[in-house]
Enzyme design. Structure first.
Site, PDB file in Angstrom:
ATOM      1  N   GLY A  57      36.042  17.126  52.982  1.00 50.75           N
ATOM      2  CA  GLY A  57      35.934  18.421  53.647  1.00 50.75           C
ATOM      3  C   GLY A  57      34.506  18.900  53.857  1.00 50.75           C
ATOM      4  O   GLY A  57      34.282  19.938  54.450  1.00 50.75           O
ATOM      5  N   HIS A  58      33.507  18.139  53.392  1.00 46.26           N
ATOM      6  CA  HIS A  58      32.105  18.600  53.459  1.00 46.26           C
ATOM      7  C   HIS A  58      31.211  17.496  53.981  1.00 46.26           C
ATOM      8  O   HIS A  58      30.509  16.873  53.207  1.00 46.26           O
ATOM      9  CB  HIS A  58      31.640  19.023  52.079  1.00 46.26           C
ATOM     10  CG  HIS A  58      30.430  19.902  52.084  1.00 46.26           C
ATOM     11  ND1 HIS A  58      29.136  19.399  51.994  1.00 46.26           N
ATOM     12  CD2 HIS A  58      30.304  21.253  52.158  1.00 46.26           C
ATOM     13  CE1 HIS A  58      28.280  20.407  51.987  1.00 46.26           C
ATOM     14  NE2 HIS A  58      28.959  21.535  52.078  1.00 46.26           N
ATOM     15  N   PHE A  59      31.134  17.197  55.130  1.00 44.98           N
ATOM     16  CA  PHE A  59      31.825  17.681  56.313  1.00 44.98           C
ATOM     17  C   PHE A  59      32.435  16.463  56.988  1.00 44.98           C
ATOM     18  O   PHE A  59      31.747  15.440  57.085  1.00 44.98           O
ATOM     19  CB  PHE A  59      30.851  18.361  57.272  1.00 44.98           C
ATOM     20  CG  PHE A  59      30.160  19.556  56.678  1.00 44.98           C
ATOM     21  CD1 PHE A  59      30.820  20.765  56.599  1.00 44.98           C
ATOM     22  CD2 PHE A  59      28.868  19.466  56.200  1.00 44.98           C
ATOM     23  CE1 PHE A  59      30.182  21.887  56.073  1.00 44.98           C
ATOM     24  CE2 PHE A  59      28.234  20.579  55.670  1.00 44.98           C
ATOM     25  CZ  PHE A  59      28.881  21.787  55.593  1.00 44.98           C
ATOM     26  N   VAL A  64      27.925  15.375  53.779  1.00 45.75           N
ATOM     27  CA  VAL A  64      26.713  15.866  53.130  1.00 45.75           C
ATOM     28  C   VAL A  64      27.094  16.290  51.710  1.00 45.75           C
ATOM     29  O   VAL A  64      28.085  16.995  51.512  1.00 45.75           O
ATOM     30  CB  VAL A  64      26.125  17.076  53.902  1.00 45.75           C
ATOM     31  CG1 VAL A  64      24.929  17.657  53.160  1.00 45.75           C
ATOM     32  CG2 VAL A  64      25.729  16.674  55.312  1.00 45.75           C
TER      33      VAL A  64
END
Length: 154
Positions: A57-59, A64
């Site tokens: 989810g990041h990203f 990252v």
């Protein structure tokens, strides 16, 4: 930092870290400590891989490493130094993060990077420690912060 000429530095592999810290996957963010001089100075390593859960989810499409996890890895490195420096025997100690100051994020950390956390003690009072940390990838500064922690015997 003080002169360390003639002083012995230790390292702590993952098995030793598991005895020093209560964290486990996916929240153990330090793979090894390659240098440790009591609770004065240490260098922790994190090998960042794309299959870690935060990258879902990041990203998506541009993974990252979250800055908060870089700070947590600094705190874990410092915490391991504190616990390892305690006298042998007695109940294990738990280190609680108390403060984060002067945090700055300089460059993104990506999967495939190896992050080195350079932690230097700046103060100690009773069961509390203050450290200055720098996170570097290939020698380039990616994050810096000051953290404080308290060691509690349970």
């Amino acid at each position: 930092m003080t002169d360390t000429t003639g002083q012995v530095f230790e390292s702590h592999d993952i098995l030793k870290l598991l005895t020093l810290l209560p964290h486990r996957y996916p929240f153990l963010l330090v793979d090894r400590i390659v240098e440790a001089h009591a609770d004065e100075y240490g260098v922790g390593i994190k090998n960042v891989t794309v299959n870690e859960p935060q990258f879902q989810g990041h990203f998506p499409g541009r993974p990252v490493m979250p800055g908060v996890l870089l700070i947590e890895a600094m705190a874990q490195t410092a915490g391991a130094l504190c616990v390892a420096s305690q006298p042998i025997g007695g109940p294990p100690s738990v280190v609680y993060l108390m403060t984060i100051d002067k945090a700055k994020f300089r460059k993104p950390v990506m999967p495939g990077d190896q992050v080195r956390f350079y932690m230097t003690r700046i103060a100690k009072k009773r069961n509390m420690w203050w450290f200055r940390g720098e996170a570097k990838v290939d020698g380039a500064l990616v994050c810096e912060a000051e953290v404080s922690a308290m060691l509690v015997r349970e």
